[in-house]
Design an enzyme around this catalytic site. Structure first.
Site, PDB file in Angstrom:
ATOM      1  N   HIS A  20       0.185  11.457 -27.479  1.00 30.24           N
ATOM      2  CA  HIS A  20      -0.144   9.788 -27.112  1.00 30.24           C
ATOM      3  C   HIS A  20      -0.432   8.958 -28.196  1.00 30.24           C
ATOM      4  O   HIS A  20      -0.213   7.812 -28.283  1.00 30.24           O
ATOM      5  CB  HIS A  20      -0.966   9.937 -25.654  1.00 30.24           C
ATOM      6  CG  HIS A  20      -0.358  10.737 -24.512  1.00 30.24           C
ATOM      7  ND1 HIS A  20      -1.037  10.626 -23.410  1.00 30.24           N
ATOM      8  CD2 HIS A  20       0.991  10.752 -24.342  1.00 30.24           C
ATOM      9  CE1 HIS A  20      -0.277  11.043 -22.560  1.00 30.24           C
ATOM     10  NE2 HIS A  20       1.049  11.073 -23.122  1.00 30.24           N
ATOM     11  N   HIS A  59       0.193  17.044 -25.756  1.00 29.21           N
ATOM     12  CA  HIS A  59       0.134  15.516 -25.321  1.00 29.21           C
ATOM     13  C   HIS A  59      -1.165  14.692 -26.050  1.00 29.21           C
ATOM     14  O   HIS A  59      -0.697  13.552 -26.109  1.00 29.21           O
ATOM     15  CB  HIS A  59       0.230  15.335 -23.905  1.00 29.21           C
ATOM     16  CG  HIS A  59       1.328  15.620 -23.193  1.00 29.21           C
ATOM     17  ND1 HIS A  59       1.997  16.721 -23.372  1.00 29.21           N
ATOM     18  CD2 HIS A  59       2.408  14.744 -22.592  1.00 29.21           C
ATOM     19  CE1 HIS A  59       3.463  16.594 -23.015  1.00 29.21           C
ATOM     20  NE2 HIS A  59       3.587  15.500 -22.286  1.00 29.21           N
ATOM     21  N   ARG A  66      -3.435  21.616 -13.582  1.00 30.95           N
ATOM     22  CA  ARG A  66      -2.353  20.734 -13.845  1.00 30.95           C
ATOM     23  C   ARG A  66      -2.718  19.990 -15.452  1.00 30.95           C
ATOM     24  O   ARG A  66      -1.655  19.719 -16.017  1.00 30.95           O
ATOM     25  CB  ARG A  66      -2.372  19.507 -13.098  1.00 30.95           C
ATOM     26  CG  ARG A  66      -1.164  18.605 -13.343  1.00 30.95           C
ATOM     27  CD  ARG A  66      -0.501  17.771 -12.295  1.00 30.95           C
ATOM     28  NE  ARG A  66       0.684  17.126 -12.694  1.00 30.95           N
ATOM     29  CZ  ARG A  66       1.300  16.255 -11.645  1.00 30.95           C
ATOM     30  NH1 ARG A  66       1.076  16.298 -10.375  1.00 30.95           N
ATOM     31  NH2 ARG A  66       2.175  15.559 -12.164  1.00 30.95           N
ATOM     32  N   GLU A  75      10.131  18.601 -24.361  1.00 28.67           N
ATOM     33  CA  GLU A  75       9.237  18.687 -23.168  1.00 28.67           C
ATOM     34  C   GLU A  75       9.723  20.335 -22.713  1.00 28.67           C
ATOM     35  O   GLU A  75       8.797  21.002 -22.171  1.00 28.67           O
ATOM     36  CB  GLU A  75       9.342  17.764 -21.906  1.00 28.67           C
ATOM     37  CG  GLU A  75       8.744  16.523 -22.090  1.00 28.67           C
ATOM     38  CD  GLU A  75       7.167  16.540 -21.701  1.00 28.67           C
ATOM     39  OE1 GLU A  75       6.738  17.628 -21.479  1.00 28.67           O
ATOM     40  OE2 GLU A  75       6.378  15.548 -21.785  1.00 28.67           O
ATOM     41  N   ARG A 102       0.723  -1.214   0.039  1.00 29.32           N
ATOM     42  CA  ARG A 102      -0.127  -0.022   0.072  1.00 29.32           C
ATOM     43  C   ARG A 102       0.853   1.025  -0.002  1.00 29.32           C
ATOM     44  O   ARG A 102       0.314   2.424   0.196  1.00 29.32           O
ATOM     45  CB  ARG A 102      -1.068   0.063   1.194  1.00 29.32           C
ATOM     46  CG  ARG A 102      -1.956  -0.989   1.242  1.00 29.32           C
ATOM     47  CD  ARG A 102      -3.181  -0.813   1.901  1.00 29.32           C
ATOM     48  NE  ARG A 102      -4.229  -1.897   1.734  1.00 29.32           N
ATOM     49  CZ  ARG A 102      -4.476  -2.923   2.722  1.00 29.32           C
ATOM     50  NH1 ARG A 102      -3.755  -2.766   3.642  1.00 29.32           N
ATOM     51  NH2 ARG A 102      -5.232  -3.850   2.544  1.00 29.32           N
ATOM     52  N   HIS A 161       9.003  10.195 -26.775  1.00 30.92           N
ATOM     53  CA  HIS A 161       7.791  10.953 -26.377  1.00 30.92           C
ATOM     54  C   HIS A 161       8.156  12.560 -26.360  1.00 30.92           C
ATOM     55  O   HIS A 161       7.188  12.906 -27.171  1.00 30.92           O
ATOM     56  CB  HIS A 161       7.895  10.725 -24.721  1.00 30.92           C
ATOM     57  CG  HIS A 161       6.798  11.519 -23.896  1.00 30.92           C
ATOM     58  ND1 HIS A 161       5.623  11.335 -24.408  1.00 30.92           N
ATOM     59  CD2 HIS A 161       6.928  12.590 -23.176  1.00 30.92           C
ATOM     60  CE1 HIS A 161       4.896  12.316 -23.438  1.00 30.92           C
ATOM     61  NE2 HIS A 161       5.447  12.889 -22.939  1.00 30.92           N
ATOM     62  N   GLU A 220      -4.304  17.043 -10.688  1.00 31.00           N
ATOM     63  CA  GLU A 220      -4.833  17.479 -12.024  1.00 31.00           C
ATOM     64  C   GLU A 220      -6.392  17.451 -12.335  1.00 31.00           C
ATOM     65  O   GLU A 220      -7.148  16.970 -12.951  1.00 31.00           O
ATOM     66  CB  GLU A 220      -4.570  16.142 -13.135  1.00 31.00           C
ATOM     67  CG  GLU A 220      -4.393  16.843 -14.536  1.00 31.00           C
ATOM     68  CD  GLU A 220      -3.843  15.940 -15.522  1.00 31.00           C
ATOM     69  OE1 GLU A 220      -2.362  15.779 -15.226  1.00 31.00           O
ATOM     70  OE2 GLU A 220      -4.478  15.723 -16.388  1.00 31.00           O
ATOM     71  N   LYS A 234       6.862  24.013 -13.016  1.00 33.99           N
ATOM     72  CA  LYS A 234       6.186  22.398 -12.781  1.00 33.99           C
ATOM     73  C   LYS A 234       5.737  22.639 -11.341  1.00 33.99           C
ATOM     74  O   LYS A 234       4.598  22.322 -10.992  1.00 33.99           O
ATOM     75  CB  LYS A 234       6.726  21.366 -13.344  1.00 33.99           C
ATOM     76  CG  LYS A 234       6.123  20.151 -12.921  1.00 33.99           C
ATOM     77  CD  LYS A 234       6.430  18.929 -13.508  1.00 33.99           C
ATOM     78  CE  LYS A 234       5.356  17.648 -13.474  1.00 33.99           C
ATOM     79  NZ  LYS A 234       5.861  16.507 -14.066  1.00 33.99           N
ATOM     80  N   ASN A 285      -0.198  19.146 -20.008  1.00 31.67           N
ATOM     81  CA  ASN A 285      -0.248  18.060 -21.099  1.00 31.67           C
ATOM     82  C   ASN A 285      -0.525  18.838 -22.454  1.00 31.67           C
ATOM     83  O   ASN A 285      -0.868  18.056 -23.576  1.00 31.67           O
ATOM     84  CB  ASN A 285      -1.805  17.429 -20.824  1.00 31.67           C
ATOM     85  CG  ASN A 285      -1.486  16.300 -19.791  1.00 31.67           C
ATOM     86  OD1 ASN A 285      -0.701  15.911 -19.417  1.00 31.67           O
ATOM     87  ND2 ASN A 285      -2.839  16.691 -18.855  1.00 31.67           N
ATOM     88  N   LYS A 306       3.309  11.829 -10.834  1.00 33.59           N
ATOM     89  CA  LYS A 306       2.676  10.723 -11.705  1.00 33.59           C
ATOM     90  C   LYS A 306       3.302   9.369 -11.850  1.00 33.59           C
ATOM     91  O   LYS A 306       4.428   9.344 -12.464  1.00 33.59           O
ATOM     92  CB  LYS A 306       2.331  11.479 -13.142  1.00 33.59           C
ATOM     93  CG  LYS A 306       1.297  12.638 -13.310  1.00 33.59           C
ATOM     94  CD  LYS A 306       0.868  12.590 -14.435  1.00 33.59           C
ATOM     95  CE  LYS A 306      -0.356  13.913 -14.656  1.00 33.59           C
ATOM     96  NZ  LYS A 306      -0.602  14.400 -15.811  1.00 33.59           N
TER      97      LYS A 306
END
Ligand code: GLY
Length: 357
Positions: free
Chosen positions: A253, A249, A242, A179, A115, A266, A238, A228, A246, A137
């Site tokens: 993606h 993105h 936030r 990025e 956990r 990426h 998010e 950031k 993206n 993330k």
């Protein structure tokens, strides 16, 4: 040189240095001296830096092959299996040493093993330094969708050392630049008060950054991370702000999935996503010709150009519909509407198909 930034939302530090790697390893060892360590490390990095890793005693290693396709459920399970086989307990730590793939999968394993146990990010690629190692993330890819299974789980600490970049191949360095360029387009939304005017700075210092001049590199990494951090502190999970991270993105993606995570890095995909959305924003009169041109010039300075793809718009849209940011009827894009300012828009499938006309 050494900078320490703090992510106040979960109170952890990010150390940015150009100390020797062995100095950094000692610091890492000291920081985790009372813990058993499971080090998840990229194969390439492990092979290049075996000697440095010898300094880390009381550690077990899980070596991950390179590439986004390794960020899968099988490897996730293998990491958990390894953690259990070495009796990693709740007071121990997972250390991710590598690029975004290693950080994402190791962070996800740490967030679910017992956990949740501590994990530390040691990014070795430019992309992971400026983006994925910070903000919590974690994820794996599944069912033709990137990062579809994951968690928000912040690291205990992030150790950034630009010396890793000396052995980073050119293409991966360029991926990180993708990025970095993203931040230039969203700077004004981030709520970071000490503006460097990233768009202008990146335009002026392109040669220095491309030649990896250390002070320029550190300055840019630090600045991108301050942007950031400002965003993550305001919206860790998010719910709203936030989403601007993206930018580029949604399209990226889809490209990565269609290219089976092999054809595009990426960052390359993100830059194509930026070209795509800039073209759309300009066609819709959301941005001026002058900003459109400055944007194209900035991307060109970093040797990026817009390319055409063999994928059909309907294939692209099918993948976009599986994106985490999509809902039942709409696909989300972050779109520029002014210089360095972006906003969220939601488009229907038909509207997205029309973007390609
Ligand atoms: N890479 C985007 C984010 O951390 O939100």
């Amino acid at each position: 040189m050494r900078q320490v930034l703090n992510v106040s939302v979960k109170n952890y530090d990010i150390v940015i240095t150009n100390d020797s790697l062995s100095t950094m390893m000692k610091e890492l060892e000291d920081y985790t001296k009372n813990q058993k360590r499971l080090i998840v490390v990229s194969k390439k990095v492990y092979n290049l830096y075996k000697e440095e890793f010898n300094d880390l005693c009381n550690s077990d290693f899980f070596i991950l092959n390179d590439g986004e396709k390794e960020k899968n459920i099988k490897n996730y399970l293998k990491i958990l299996e390894k953690a259990q086989s070495i009796n990693l307990t709740r007071s121990d730590v997972i250390i991710a040493i590598g690029g975004g793939v290693v950080g994402d999968i190791a962070g996800f394993a740490a967030s679910t093993y017992m956990r949740g146990i501590d994990y530390i990010q040691v990014p070795t690629t430019l992309l992971a330094m400026v983006d994925s190692s910070v903000g919590g993330k974690t994820a794996i890819d599944m069912f033709n969708a990137k990062n579809i299974v994951g968690s928000f789980y912040q690291p205990k600490k992030v150790f950034i050392n630009i010396n890793w970049l000396k052995t980073l191949d050119k293409r991966q360095f360029s991926s990180g630049l993708g990025e970095i360029l993203k931040y230039a387009f969203i700077e004004d939304n981030c709520g970071y008060k000490h503006s460097l005017y990233l768009f202008e700075y990146l335009t002026l210092c392109a040669d220095k950054l491309l030649s990896q001049e250390p002070m320029t590199l550190m300055r840019v990494i630090e600045y991108c991370l301050n942007l950031k951090i400002s965003v993550v502190n305001q919206d860790e999970k998010e719910a709203g702000l936030r989403k601007i991270l993206n930018f580029g993105h949604t399209f990226a993606h889809a490209l990565e999935v269609l290219g089976k995570y092999k054809k595009y890095t990426h960052g390359e995909a993100v830059v194509q996503g930026i070209f795509f959305i800039l073209n759309y924003a300009y066609a819709k009169n959301l941005i001026t010709y002058s900003y459109y041109r400055l944007s194209q010039d900035l991307l060109t300075k970093y040797n990026f150009k817009s390319v055409s793809f063999k994928y059909s718009p309907s294939n692209i849209v099918e993948i976009m519909k599986k994106d985490k940011k999509a809902n039942q009827t709409e696909i989300t894009f972050i779109i520029p509407y002014d210089k360095k300012k972006v906003k969220e828009i939601k488009l229907s499938e038909v509207e997205v198909l029309n973007m390609f006309l």
